[in-house]
Write a protein that holds these residues in place. Sequence first.
Motif, mmCIF file in Angstrom:
data_model
loop_
_atom_site.group_PDB
_atom_site.id
_atom_site.type_symbol
_atom_site.label_atom_id
_atom_site.label_comp_id
_atom_site.label_asym_id
_atom_site.label_seq_id
_atom_site.Cartn_x
_atom_site.Cartn_y
_atom_site.Cartn_z
ATOM 1 N N ILE A 23 -4.575 34.515 46.358
ATOM 2 C CA ILE A 23 -3.539 35.545 46.365
ATOM 3 C C ILE A 23 -2.807 35.572 47.702
ATOM 4 O O ILE A 23 -1.588 35.806 47.750
ATOM 5 C CB ILE A 23 -4.133 36.935 46.027
ATOM 6 N N TYR A 26 0.049 33.009 47.650
ATOM 7 C CA TYR A 26 1.231 33.428 46.894
ATOM 8 C C TYR A 26 1.960 34.579 47.578
ATOM 9 O O TYR A 26 3.189 34.585 47.669
ATOM 10 C CB TYR A 26 0.835 33.842 45.475
ATOM 11 N N TYR A 173 -4.090 40.806 40.636
ATOM 12 C CA TYR A 173 -3.873 39.398 40.904
ATOM 13 C C TYR A 173 -2.763 38.906 39.981
ATOM 14 O O TYR A 173 -2.300 39.633 39.101
ATOM 15 C CB TYR A 173 -5.144 38.589 40.655
ATOM 16 N N GLY A 174 -2.368 37.652 40.174
ATOM 17 C CA GLY A 174 -1.326 37.081 39.335
ATOM 18 C C GLY A 174 -1.729 35.742 38.759
ATOM 19 O O GLY A 174 -2.775 35.191 39.070
ATOM 20 N N ASP A 176 0.363 32.085 36.675
ATOM 21 C CA ASP A 176 1.545 31.450 36.098
ATOM 22 C C ASP A 176 1.190 30.897 34.731
ATOM 23 O O ASP A 176 0.086 30.352 34.537
ATOM 24 C CB ASP A 176 2.035 30.293 36.990
ATOM 25 N N SER A 348 2.508 38.554 36.583
ATOM 26 C CA SER A 348 3.235 37.424 37.166
ATOM 27 C C SER A 348 3.140 37.507 38.683
ATOM 28 O O SER A 348 3.021 38.600 39.261
ATOM 29 C CB SER A 348 4.704 37.448 36.745
ATOM 30 N N TRP A 349 3.208 36.350 39.344
ATOM 31 C CA TRP A 349 3.126 36.362 40.805
ATOM 32 C C TRP A 349 4.316 37.080 41.435
ATOM 33 O O TRP A 349 4.186 37.713 42.484
ATOM 34 C CB TRP A 349 3.009 34.937 41.346
ATOM 35 N N VAL A 352 3.467 40.641 41.537
ATOM 36 C CA VAL A 352 2.444 40.891 42.553
ATOM 37 C C VAL A 352 3.086 40.944 43.940
ATOM 38 O O VAL A 352 2.809 41.851 44.737
ATOM 39 C CB VAL A 352 1.348 39.807 42.504
#
Length: 374
Positions: A23, A26, A173-174, A176, A348-349, A352
């Motif tokens: 994390i 990202y 968290y994220g 994809d 999704s990131w 986040v």
Amino acid sequence: MKLRIAILGTRGIPNHYGGFEHISEYVSTGLVRRGHEVSVYNSHNHPYKDDNWNGVSIIHCYDPEYFLGPAGQFVYDLNCIRDARKRNFDVIIVMGYTSSSVWGSMYPKNSAIITNMDGLEWKRSKYSKPVQNFLKYAERLAVKYSQYYVSDSMVIKQYLARKYAVNSRYIPYGADTITPAEREQITPHEARKEDYFLLMARMEPENNIETILEGYNQSNSEKPFQVLGSTDNRFGKYIAHKFKNDSRIEFKGSIYDTAKVRALQNNSYLYFHGHSVGGTNPSLLEAMASEALIAAHNNPFNQAVLSKDAYYFSSPAEVKELVETVQRRDTEKLMVSNNVQKIKNLFSWESVVDGYEQYAMECYLDFNNGKIIS
């Protein structure tokens, strides 16, 4: 508003270790793309040695874990905090508290301190009673010495509110969604479309690996069961020995190729997620994003993420029933589709990074105005 932000509490980026490093990778790069000045503290043992990674400043600090063992993490965190005191960060994000909160009184006084409170670490059965007691103490220190808090699960947010009367910000968290290229990362033999069961986890009791494999062992299924994760630790050796006579169970060891893992998840007939302690688990989100049909251990953490879009189990008997009865029909396709939509809309990131950026700015303004965020 451009902020100077530091991320502490991880071994560093790019990720070579686990969830907090994942994390941090990202979030740090996402915040840089939005114009913020971001630094991440790296262990000097980290394989990445440069001072910049994708626009993120890397600060290398001495980490004696390689010869002190777990105690070295405390020294490493102390070194990071001492360095941060020399810099003028607007916001410091501390990932976890296990080995950092004991130094909480030394956190920089001119920076807003946000701590990601992780899962309920003291509940993990792998820890002895003295270690569990220490983790409870470390949790209290993290609450005491931080001004602001992140919960990656609504269950953790509710726990912190109930136990400490603190209002944490929920930021999960994220993940994809799987790409066409990732689908092609395994051989035709490995693929065996929807012809095997799968689990991926650290070999620890709280991940319910024994419950899952016991249920499968009792079943009459002809589909093999692939187990991803190192069996080198004590519990892993016990599990491998216990089920060594079931030729259907295939212990694959650790696979660090993320694309290959996601392809295996995507191709599985049913993916078992046994984690029962912690917040929003990254491997669960990855399985959802990989379009796996999921059977999860029945607990509030997993229910908060999956809702009705998974099968649940609590015992070997329930695992056996799932193994023998689950079909891949329209209902199951809808469960998979719903989980993919959750990844796109909730996990999704980008969302986040949005959450961390917004909270960091709010905390910075609040910290400098002396107000309390509600």
